[in-house]
Design a protein around this motif. Structure first.
Motif, PDB file in Angstrom:
ATOM      1  N   LYS A  18      39.129  39.559  31.244  1.00 50.31           N
ATOM      2  CA  LYS A  18      40.249  38.611  31.326  1.00 50.31           C
ATOM      3  C   LYS A  18      41.574  39.365  31.479  1.00 50.31           C
ATOM      4  O   LYS A  18      42.414  39.001  32.313  1.00 50.31           O
ATOM      5  CB  LYS A  18      40.270  37.733  30.074  1.00 50.31           C
ATOM      6  CG  LYS A  18      41.153  36.513  30.183  1.00 50.31           C
ATOM      7  CD  LYS A  18      40.544  35.498  31.127  1.00 50.31           C
ATOM      8  CE  LYS A  18      41.410  34.273  31.270  1.00 50.31           C
ATOM      9  NZ  LYS A  18      40.963  33.408  32.372  1.00 50.31           N
ATOM     10  N   ILE A  62      34.358  41.360  37.070  1.00 47.97           N
ATOM     11  CA  ILE A  62      35.219  40.161  37.061  1.00 47.97           C
ATOM     12  C   ILE A  62      34.715  39.157  38.079  1.00 47.97           C
ATOM     13  O   ILE A  62      34.495  37.978  37.766  1.00 47.97           O
ATOM     14  CB  ILE A  62      36.689  40.526  37.384  1.00 47.97           C
ATOM     15  CG1 ILE A  62      37.345  41.294  36.247  1.00 47.97           C
ATOM     16  CG2 ILE A  62      37.502  39.261  37.694  1.00 47.97           C
ATOM     17  CD1 ILE A  62      38.696  41.886  36.615  1.00 47.97           C
ATOM     18  N   THR A  65      30.913  37.870  37.560  1.00 45.94           N
ATOM     19  CA  THR A  65      30.837  36.903  36.461  1.00 45.94           C
ATOM     20  C   THR A  65      31.482  35.582  36.857  1.00 45.94           C
ATOM     21  O   THR A  65      30.902  34.506  36.672  1.00 45.94           O
ATOM     22  CB  THR A  65      31.524  37.474  35.200  1.00 45.94           C
ATOM     23  OG1 THR A  65      30.880  38.695  34.827  1.00 45.94           O
ATOM     24  CG2 THR A  65      31.454  36.488  34.045  1.00 45.94           C
ATOM     25  N   TYR A  66      32.686  35.666  37.402  1.00 47.91           N
ATOM     26  CA  TYR A  66      33.435  34.461  37.784  1.00 47.91           C
ATOM     27  C   TYR A  66      32.679  33.631  38.822  1.00 47.91           C
ATOM     28  O   TYR A  66      32.457  32.433  38.637  1.00 47.91           O
ATOM     29  CB  TYR A  66      34.816  34.869  38.303  1.00 47.91           C
ATOM     30  CG  TYR A  66      35.604  33.748  38.932  1.00 47.91           C
ATOM     31  CD1 TYR A  66      35.939  32.614  38.207  1.00 47.91           C
ATOM     32  CD2 TYR A  66      36.017  33.817  40.265  1.00 47.91           C
ATOM     33  CE1 TYR A  66      36.672  31.580  38.787  1.00 47.91           C
ATOM     34  CE2 TYR A  66      36.743  32.788  40.846  1.00 47.91           C
ATOM     35  CZ  TYR A  66      37.065  31.673  40.103  1.00 47.91           C
ATOM     36  OH  TYR A  66      37.771  30.650  40.678  1.00 47.91           O
ATOM     37  N   GLU A  69      29.083  32.268  37.589  1.00 49.18           N
ATOM     38  CA  GLU A  69      29.217  31.153  36.650  1.00 49.18           C
ATOM     39  C   GLU A  69      29.738  29.900  37.347  1.00 49.18           C
ATOM     40  O   GLU A  69      29.297  28.783  37.062  1.00 49.18           O
ATOM     41  CB  GLU A  69      30.110  31.553  35.480  1.00 49.18           C
ATOM     42  CG  GLU A  69      29.458  32.575  34.559  1.00 49.18           C
ATOM     43  CD  GLU A  69      30.342  33.005  33.401  1.00 49.18           C
ATOM     44  OE1 GLU A  69      31.533  32.600  33.359  1.00 49.18           O
ATOM     45  OE2 GLU A  69      29.844  33.753  32.527  1.00 49.18           O
ATOM     46  N   TYR A  99      38.402  25.580  37.950  1.00 46.81           N
ATOM     47  CA  TYR A  99      39.473  26.518  38.298  1.00 46.81           C
ATOM     48  C   TYR A  99      40.543  26.610  37.210  1.00 46.81           C
ATOM     49  O   TYR A  99      41.351  27.531  37.212  1.00 46.81           O
ATOM     50  CB  TYR A  99      40.166  26.071  39.589  1.00 46.81           C
ATOM     51  CG  TYR A  99      39.407  26.329  40.865  1.00 46.81           C
ATOM     52  CD1 TYR A  99      38.242  27.074  40.904  1.00 46.81           C
ATOM     53  CD2 TYR A  99      39.880  25.809  42.063  1.00 46.81           C
ATOM     54  CE1 TYR A  99      37.570  27.290  42.088  1.00 46.81           C
ATOM     55  CE2 TYR A  99      39.219  26.029  43.264  1.00 46.81           C
ATOM     56  CZ  TYR A  99      38.059  26.765  43.273  1.00 46.81           C
ATOM     57  OH  TYR A  99      37.400  26.981  44.454  1.00 46.81           O
ATOM     58  N   VAL A 102      41.776  29.960  35.233  1.00 49.47           N
ATOM     59  CA  VAL A 102      41.256  31.179  35.880  1.00 49.47           C
ATOM     60  C   VAL A 102      42.054  31.508  37.146  1.00 49.47           C
ATOM     61  O   VAL A 102      41.505  32.019  38.122  1.00 49.47           O
ATOM     62  CB  VAL A 102      39.738  31.071  36.184  1.00 49.47           C
ATOM     63  CG1 VAL A 102      38.914  31.129  34.913  1.00 49.47           C
ATOM     64  CG2 VAL A 102      39.421  29.825  36.995  1.00 49.47           C
ATOM     65  N   GLU A 105      41.671  35.224  38.074  1.00 46.54           N
ATOM     66  CA  GLU A 105      40.394  35.537  38.698  1.00 46.54           C
ATOM     67  C   GLU A 105      40.366  35.033  40.136  1.00 46.54           C
ATOM     68  O   GLU A 105      39.825  35.698  41.035  1.00 46.54           O
ATOM     69  CB  GLU A 105      39.245  34.908  37.897  1.00 46.54           C
ATOM     70  CG  GLU A 105      38.992  35.551  36.550  1.00 46.54           C
ATOM     71  CD  GLU A 105      39.908  35.068  35.427  1.00 46.54           C
ATOM     72  OE1 GLU A 105      39.659  35.423  34.278  1.00 46.54           O
ATOM     73  OE2 GLU A 105      40.889  34.329  35.705  1.00 46.54           O
ATOM     74  N   HIS A 106      40.961  33.874  40.355  1.00 46.92           N
ATOM     75  CA  HIS A 106      40.995  33.292  41.694  1.00 46.92           C
ATOM     76  C   HIS A 106      41.821  34.166  42.644  1.00 46.92           C
ATOM     77  O   HIS A 106      41.420  34.421  43.780  1.00 46.92           O
ATOM     78  CB  HIS A 106      41.566  31.876  41.619  1.00 46.92           C
ATOM     79  CG  HIS A 106      41.215  31.031  42.790  1.00 46.92           C
ATOM     80  ND1 HIS A 106      40.004  30.401  42.906  1.00 46.92           N
ATOM     81  CD2 HIS A 106      41.910  30.721  43.913  1.00 46.92           C
ATOM     82  CE1 HIS A 106      39.963  29.732  44.045  1.00 46.92           C
ATOM     83  NE2 HIS A 106      41.110  29.906  44.677  1.00 46.92           N
ATOM     84  N   GLN A 109      39.848  37.284  43.408  1.00 48.84           N
ATOM     85  CA  GLN A 109      38.796  36.982  44.388  1.00 48.84           C
ATOM     86  C   GLN A 109      39.370  36.993  45.802  1.00 48.84           C
ATOM     87  O   GLN A 109      38.781  37.559  46.730  1.00 48.84           O
ATOM     88  CB  GLN A 109      38.181  35.610  44.088  1.00 48.84           C
ATOM     89  CG  GLN A 109      37.187  35.153  45.134  1.00 48.84           C
ATOM     90  CD  GLN A 109      36.921  33.654  45.073  1.00 48.84           C
ATOM     91  OE1 GLN A 109      37.312  32.973  44.141  1.00 48.84           O
ATOM     92  NE2 GLN A 109      36.271  33.136  46.087  1.00 48.84           N
TER      93      GLN A 109
END
Length: 198
Positions: A18, A62, A65-66, A69, A99, A102, A105-106, A109
C-alpha cells in the motif's frame, strides 16, 4: 536454520504494498527508491529487503495482487436471475466500488506495468483480459444483433465502458459509495440508451 516467518508477515507485506503504491503513484516507478519506500512504510531499508529483494518485485506484487483480486471479485459476481441490462449495471457498479480506495494502485497499473518483464506483463494482462471478456459477454447479450460477427465493434463498445470507469478516479478522487453508484447508473444508462436515455 531457516528463518521463521513472523506472525504479522502478511500484514506487513500488505502495508509495504500500500505504501509503495503511494510512492510509485506520486514519484513514478523510475524515480522511486527503496529508501523512499522504506521511509513511507515506516520501516528500515534492511527490513524492507526482508520482504522484497527489489522495487521491481514490489511493483509486480502490487499489480499482481491488485489485478488478481479485482478479476476474482468482478468475474465472481453472482448474477442469477438478472436481465442483461441489470447485469451490466451490477458489474459497472461493482467495478467502481472496487476502485474505491485504490487510486494509487490504479495509477501504478496505468503507468508502471511497462517497467516489468514481458512474462509478468503477460500474466497481468491475462487478468485484465478476463475482466474485459466478462463484461464483453454481457454487452453482447444486450444487443446480439448489433455485435454478431463483429468482434471489433464489441471490443470497442466494451473498452468504451471501461474507459468511462477507469478515468473516474482522475476527476472524482475520493468519491464515496453513493456517488459511485450514481455514476455507475449513468454509465449503464448511457451504454444501454445513449444520451437521450439519461
Amino acid at each position: 536454520m531457516a528463518r521463521t516467518i513472523a506472525k504479522d508477515h502478511d500484514q506487513k507485506r500488505a502495508q509495504i504494498l500500500k505504501s509503495a503504491a503511494r510512492v510509485f503513484a506520486r514519484e513514478g516507478f523510475d524515480r522511486a527508491s527503496m529508501t523512499q519506500l522504506a521511509r513511507e512504510c515506516g520501516i528500515s531499508k534492511a527490513n524492507i529487503y526482508h520482504y522484497y529483494d527489489s522495487k521491481d518485485a514490489i511493483l509486480f506484487d502490487i499489480l499482481e495482487t491488485y489485478l488478481r483480486e479485482l478479476r476474482d471479485l468482478i468475474c465472481g459476481i453472482e448474477m442469477d436471475g438478472l436481465s442483461a441490462a441489470e447485469r451490466l449495471h451490477k458489474v459497472v457498479a461493482e467495478i467502481l466500488l472496487a476502485y474505491q480506495g485504490v487510486d494509487d494502485e490504479h495509477r501504478v497499473q496505468t503507468s508502471g506495468m511497462s517497467a516489468l518483464p514481458e512474462d509478468q506483463q503477460k500474466l497481468l494482462r491475462s487478468y485484465q483480459r478476463d475482466m474485459v471478456e466478462f463484461l464483453s459477454g454481457i454487452i453482447a447479450e444486450i444487443a446480439p444483433d448489433v455485435f454478431r460477427g463483429d468482434a471489433v465493434k464489441l471490443r470497442s463498445a466494451t473498452m468504451s465502458v471501461f474507459g468511462m470507469l477507469n478515468w473516474y478516479y482522475m476527476w472524482n478522487s475520493g468519491a464515496g459509495s453513493d456517488a459511485r453508484e450514481e455514476y455507475a447508473r449513468m454509465v449503464s444508462d448511457l451504454t444501454l440508451h445513449g444520451v437521450p436515455g439519461l
